[in-house]
Design an enzyme around this catalytic site. Structure first.
Site, short mmCIF file in Angstrom:
data_model
loop_
_atom_site.label_atom_id
_atom_site.label_comp_id
_atom_site.label_asym_id
_atom_site.label_seq_id
_atom_site.Cartn_x
_atom_site.Cartn_y
_atom_site.Cartn_z
N VAL A 177 -6.41 -0.33 -9.85
CA VAL A 177 -7.36 -0.63 -8.78
C VAL A 177 -6.53 -1.28 -7.67
O VAL A 177 -6.11 -2.43 -7.79
CB VAL A 177 -8.49 -1.56 -9.26
CG1 VAL A 177 -9.39 -1.95 -8.09
CG2 VAL A 177 -9.31 -0.87 -10.35
N PRO A 178 -6.25 -0.53 -6.59
CA PRO A 178 -5.16 -0.88 -5.66
C PRO A 178 -5.44 -2.00 -4.66
O PRO A 178 -5.50 -1.78 -3.44
CB PRO A 178 -4.90 0.44 -4.94
CG PRO A 178 -6.24 1.10 -4.90
CD PRO A 178 -6.90 0.74 -6.21
N CYS A 179 -5.55 -3.23 -5.16
CA CYS A 179 -5.72 -4.36 -4.25
C CYS A 179 -4.47 -4.59 -3.40
O CYS A 179 -4.53 -5.30 -2.38
CB CYS A 179 -6.09 -5.62 -5.02
SG CYS A 179 -4.91 -6.09 -6.31
N HIS A 180 -3.34 -3.99 -3.80
CA HIS A 180 -2.12 -4.13 -3.00
C HIS A 180 -2.25 -3.45 -1.64
O HIS A 180 -1.47 -3.71 -0.73
CB HIS A 180 -0.90 -3.56 -3.76
CG HIS A 180 -1.03 -2.11 -4.11
ND1 HIS A 180 -1.64 -1.68 -5.28
CD2 HIS A 180 -0.62 -0.99 -3.46
CE1 HIS A 180 -1.59 -0.36 -5.33
NE2 HIS A 180 -0.98 0.09 -4.25
N ARG A 181 -3.26 -2.60 -1.47
CA ARG A 181 -3.47 -1.89 -0.20
C ARG A 181 -4.28 -2.72 0.80
O ARG A 181 -4.58 -2.24 1.89
CB ARG A 181 -4.16 -0.55 -0.45
CG ARG A 181 -3.29 0.42 -1.26
CD ARG A 181 -4.01 1.72 -1.57
NE ARG A 181 -3.25 2.48 -2.56
CZ ARG A 181 -3.73 3.47 -3.30
NH1 ARG A 181 -5.02 3.81 -3.17
NH2 ARG A 181 -2.97 4.10 -4.17
#
Length: 209
Positions: A177-181
């Protein structure tokens, strides 16, 4: 009634020799069987495994609902497992086969061969607005970013910018789940559960595609 003579030390050693030689294999087989049997009799609620990645060792954990946790080394995997035992179930076992698909997809992602994950996820560790944020994150396209403010709008609460930061900081499923984006409005990275270097590495990987 006759008593058999006790074997001397050399006889005992010879009897144990084959066991010592194959002990590691035997234990691995026993562990796999225990994991399999635990699933069959429904006594295993959480399966986990550790995988290598460019970001260090990652802990993957799954319930019967799907992947429930991805954890970086700096989170302390022992602490993460203890928290899962306290909040989900104490019936936890290292059962790598249950997570083969997740491990394979992560390998493909880090190799630049996968842009989206096709995994069933268990979001039980997030609720309310945090869950709304996490469910939006996979909609941010690979190689793109959104600001905390943009995510707040998309999650239905335009004024909850700080809460978006909290949701990302407590994301139980980082990378998948790409919270890095999610970045700051000025383009700077902002915080990240895996550390600034990990966030930079993920964004650089995706930007290179």
């Amino acid at each position: 009634m006759t008593l058999e003579a006790s074997p001397d030390h050399s006889e005992v050693a010879s009897l144990l020799e084959p066991l010592d030689a194959g002990l590691e294999t035997a234990l691995a087989g026993l562990h796999a069987r225990l994991a399999r049997d635990a699933q069959l009799v429904h006594t295993l609620d959480i399966a986990y495994r550790i995988v290598d990645s460019p970001l260090g060792k990652l802990l993957l954990a799954a319930t019967d609902r799907g992947i429930v946790r991805v954890a970086f080394e700096l989170e302390n995997h022992g602490d993460v497992l203890q928290l899962l035992a306290n909040t989900v179930s104490p019936r936890i076992l290292q059962a790598p086969a249950r997570l083969d698909d997740a491990a394979r997809q992560l390998d493909e992602y880090f190799a630049g061969a996968r842009r989206e994950f096709d995994l069933i996820l268990d979001f039980r560790l997030s609720r309310g607005f945090r869950l709304n944020v996490l469910q939006h994150l996979p909609r941010i396209a690979y190689g793109r970013t959104e600001s905390y403010a943009e995510v707040a709008v998309a999650a239905g609460s335009p004024n909850a910018v700080r809460a978006v930061g909290t949701a990302c900081a407590t994301n139980p499923l980082p990378v998948i789940v790409p919270c890095h984006r999610v970045v700051k409005s000025d383009g700077s990275f902002g915080g990240y559960l895996g550390g600034a270097d990990a966030k930079r590495a993920l964004l650089t990987l995706e930007a290179a595609a």
